[in-house]
Structures are given as C-alpha cells and as structure tokens.
Scaffold this active site. Structure first.
Site, PDB file in Angstrom:
ATOM      1  CG  ASP A 179      -1.854   1.195   1.193  1.00  0.00           C
ATOM      2  OD1 ASP A 179      -1.418   2.327   0.856  1.00  0.00           O
ATOM      3  OD2 ASP A 179      -3.046   1.000   1.464  1.00  0.00           O
ATOM      4  CG  HIS A 180       1.545   4.200  -3.239  1.00  0.00           C
ATOM      5  ND1 HIS A 180       0.257   3.908  -3.606  1.00  0.00           N
ATOM      6  CD2 HIS A 180       1.713   5.525  -3.482  1.00  0.00           C
ATOM      7  CE1 HIS A 180      -0.325   5.010  -4.070  1.00  0.00           C
ATOM      8  NE2 HIS A 180       0.538   6.018  -4.000  1.00  0.00           N
ATOM      9  CG  HIS A 242      -4.015   4.635  -0.847  1.00  0.00           C
ATOM     10  ND1 HIS A 242      -3.170   3.555  -0.859  1.00  0.00           N
ATOM     11  CD2 HIS A 242      -4.248   4.936  -2.147  1.00  0.00           C
ATOM     12  CE1 HIS A 242      -2.907   3.214  -2.119  1.00  0.00           C
ATOM     13  NE2 HIS A 242      -3.558   4.037  -2.922  1.00  0.00           N
TER      14      HIS A 242
END
Ligand code: BG6
Length: 483
Positions: A179-180, A242
C-alpha cells in the site's frame, strides 16, 4: 537482507504501474547506490520486443535525466536490465523466463541468485502468475520474495479467495503487499510524532480531540483509466486502503517495539474496534462536466449510466477507551480543485470564560504536496492589548529540511522488501479487517441490497459536493479563521 546477487523480475514491465512507479523507483535506488551489488533487472510482459526496444521504453519512463552523472547511471542501468517476452498463463513461457534467470545466475561467483518478483499486473492474472512463478521460477537455493499490489479483491469474500490462492504458493514471510501510502515520508513520520513526543502523546485521545479528517484530493478525473475505475470506485481505490492505513497508524496503541509484527498487531487491533460503515454516514459524489473538462460519464471507457462514486466522504468510529465518540472522517475525490492529501486533527474548544469565540487548535499533517506538520494555535497579539490571535507553528519540510531528499514511496518500499522488512507492508489479517469495515457499504453502493444509491453531482475542478461542508460540520468540525 538481499545485499548481493539478486535478480529483480518485473512482471508487467510494459504496463502503467511499471512505467509510472516501478522503474522510476528502481532507477532512483540504483542512482543512489542502494540496489544490491551485482543486481540484474529482468522485465517480463506479453509485448514482443528486443533489449534495445526495452531500453528505449525504460528511458521513456524516467524523467529528469539531465546531469552527466544521471546519464552515465542510466547507461549502466540499461546494461543490467534485460527483457523476456511471454504469456501469463502457460508454463512454457515461465520456463523460458527461467532460462534467462539461470543464465544470469551462472554469471555470479556464488552461483546463486536471490529472486525478487514484482507483480505489476492486472488482478485478473495475479493468481496464475503467482502459481507459475512458484512452479517454474522459484529458486531452491536462494531467497525468493514476491511483491504484489492492490486491488486485493473487491470485497471480503473475494479478498479471502485471492489471499488463499496466493498462499498456496507463497508464505506470508515471502509476500510483500504494497500500500504505497505506507511508504510516504509523512505517513512514516506519524509513529515518530506520536510516540517520540510527550506533548503529542498526551493530547492524542477523546479528551482533547474533537474530530479528525483524512482527506485525499486529486485535480484530475479518470482520464483513460475509466475501465478500471468504474469497476472499483473511489472507496476501493483510495479509502479502503490508503486512507484506512493512515487512520490505523494515527490511532493504534503504542507498539512494544518497531518490529513489523508488533506494529501490525497494534494496527489490526485498532481496526477491529471499528464497526462497518453506515450508509447514513456516507456522502457519495460523481463529477460532472465543468470548466471545459469532461464529466465522469463523458469518459468513453465508462458505461453511460454508471453510478460509480468518484467522491466519497464517510465517518468511522473506534470503539475503544481512547477513541470512543471521536468521528474520523475519511474523504477522497477525483477531479477536484487541487492535489492534496492531509490529516487534520481538530482539538476541542478551550474552556470558555476569559476568551470568547476563540479558534480551536488544529494539527495538520500534510502528506503531499510539500510535506509539512503545522499546529494552529492562539497566541497573544503583539502589542499592549491582550487579545488572542490565531497563528501557526509551522514545520514545512522544504524550509526546515532543505538539504534532505524526501524518498519516493516506492523507493522506500522496494528497499524494505529487499531488506526483508515487513513493517510497511500490509499483513493478511489487516486486509481481512479492512474489508470487513467496507464490504457492507460497497454492496449497498452496488445495489446488492436494493436500488443502488445515486451519487450527487459536483463540477469538475470544484471542492466536491456542495453537501460536504454540512457533512463535516455535522461531526463537530468547526471552521476556524486562522490562515
Ligand atoms: C492509486 C490509485 O492507488 O493511488 C490512483 O489507484 C491514485 O487512483 C493514486 O491516483 C494516488 O497516489 P499518489 O501517490 O499520487 O497520491
């Protein structure tokens, strides 16, 4: 840690993710001397091309290669990068890939190559690729790791099926789910801000905090990605992953240590205290044409009658002693008036009496653009009168840390995966509980339990649905006058 003799295999090397994120991050790490010694990068995708064509593509993915040093590094980077074309569903293609990997391996003095597989692929092929890689490309002597990215299913059940299928071949230890947002500097900073500061820790609960907003704004629409987007919608694209990740680091209890399992145990614990989202506490929007820009439904890749939300605001509650009664408002939208991601923690009113109509304190963590932490507070107006003036304590990174380079999220995460550090990757049980929170509302939006709700329209380039101000005020947010 993979510090030498490692092959990084990028599957989906000609796709959007590889182009925008994976290759720029790999080159960024290489440029800084942070990739393993003797690293080789193998691109793999269906498109037939030779190495020369592939090198041209890589070059086109990279921006700002201006200095002589950058140009020289790019030439070296090309030399260590090669390409194999093949399908995603047949053993023969993966056996062919393996021949290339073995050829590289034989050039290492140790005779062993570790393998980091990066799946920059559409979800439809995750499962067959993960399977074929295990059967045909798994190193029996070196270390193997696999990086995967969302979407991890579309709801609780499909996520469990996907995870189950991947687990047949890859252990939790070998798997790195990106999950950047967890790789972003300011998100990583939250744990330090909270747990390395007595002043913050003391005010971090329902006694001091009135409401929290976690906001994601993008100034562009789906532009060409409508096909993907319409199937997922803004909640699956941004909120369920996010923004929920940001929420969990903001609200978790102090971990016993900074180890990956201690951190993720605490995240899961707080997420489990959140009941599923209510339809009555959710505002959905879809952008319409305005300011010379097309509406969502004008996108040719979107069905003409789609009710897919491109904006959502929703309120989550955490039933534990620290947070009982504090609303956490998550909001995200495409085609808005600006690009901004921030956390806004609004504190309660100061005891009334000596001051009237005084602004509330707010702590803002600006995740992007221009990372900053600032605290809105009241100070005495300079001069002979005693009057409270709303002002700010401002930690803007560009000014305070002018000489520091802020790493790209993907650089930080690929480096962590090479090191074998899972702290900033999503564990299987985190996904499970995240989907439990969001699945009922998603099924409602999709009309699984009755007619699908129609999102309200908002103009492209606006602040979002006009109902938004009333929505956040309902949860106690008070607009302040401070700049
Ligand atoms: C992705 C979403 O996960 O995150 C995109 O699929 C979105 O729709 C992107 O644009 C935003 O990432 P960032 O790092 O630009 O905030």
């Amino acid at each position: 840690a993979l510090t030498e003799d490692t092959i990084i295999i990028v599957l989906g090397a000609s796709g959007d993710l590889a182009k925008k994120k994976t290759y720029p991050a790999l080159f960024g790490l290489y440029r800084q001397g942070l990739l393993p010694k003797g690293v080789k990068i193998v691109g793999y995708a269906r498109t037939k091309m030779d190495d020369a064509e592939y090198h041209k593509r890589i070059t086109s993915y990279l921006k700002n290669i201006d200095s002589d040093e950058d140009k020289a590094a790019l030439e070296e980077f090309k030399k260590l990068s090669s390409y194999v074309a093949g399908g995603y569903e047949d053993d023969a293609s993966f056996q062919n890939l393996n021949k290339s990997l073995e050829a590289i391996e034989s050039t290492y003095e140790s005779g062993v190559a570790h393998r980091l597989f990066y799946l920059a692929l559409p979800p439809s092929v995750f499962i067959p690729v993960a399977h074929h890689l295990k059967v045909n490309n798994y190193s029996r002597r070196g270390i193997n790791r696999i990086i995967v990215e969302k979407p991890f299913g579309k709801d609780l059940q499909s996520c469990r099926e996907l995870l189950g299928a991947l687990k047949e071949n890859w252990t939790e230890d070998e798997t790195f789910r990106i999950d950047h947002y967890l790789g972003k500097e300011m998100v990583k900073n939250i744990l330090v801000l909270r747990f390395a500061n007595v002043a913050m820790g003391a005010a971090w609960d329902k006694n001091s905090i009135s409401n929290v907003q976690i906001t994601f704004k993008e100034p562009f629409g789906t532009e060409g990605r409508g096909g993907y987007f319409d199937e997922f919608g803004i909640i699956r694209d941004i909120l369920q992953n996010h923004l929920l990740q940001v929420l969990s680091v903001l609200t978790m209890e102090r971990p016993v240590s900074f180890s990956a399992e201690d951190i993720r145990d605490e995240k899961v614990k707080v997420l489990r205290a959140i009941p599923p989202i209510e339809a009555s506490e959710t505002l959905l929007g879809q952008y319409v044409a305005a300011n010379g820009k097309p509406g969502y439904l004008d996108d040719d890749t979107v069905p003409h009658n789609s009710v897919c939300p491109t904006f959502a605001a929703t309120t989550l509650w955490i039933h534990n002693p620290r947070w009982e009664g504090v609303p956490f408002i998550l909001k995200a939208g495409k085609a808005l008036n600006e690009a901004k991601v921030e956390v806004r923690i609004q504190f309660k009113d100061v005891t009334q009496g000596i001051f009237k109509d005084i602004s509330r304190n707010e702590l803002v963590l600006r995740i992007q653009p221009s990372e900053a932490v600032y605290l809105k507070l009241n100070a005495k107006t300079p001069g002979l009168k005693t009057r409270a003036l709303p002002t700010e304590m401002d930690l803007t990174y560009k000014r305070r840390f002018a000489d520091s380079k802020i790493p790209e999220a993907y650089e930080a995460l690929i480096l962590d995966a090479l090191k074998g550090d899972h702290s900033n990757f999503v564990r299987d049980d985190e996904l499970d509980v995240a989907w439990k929170i969001f699945t009922p509302i998603l099924h409602w939006i999709e009309g699984k339990n009755g007619p699908a709700p129609k999102p309200v329209g908002y103009p492209y380039g606006s602040r979002g649905p006009k109902e938004l101000d009333a929505f956040v005020e309902k949860y106690g947010y008070k607009r302040s006058d401070a700049a």
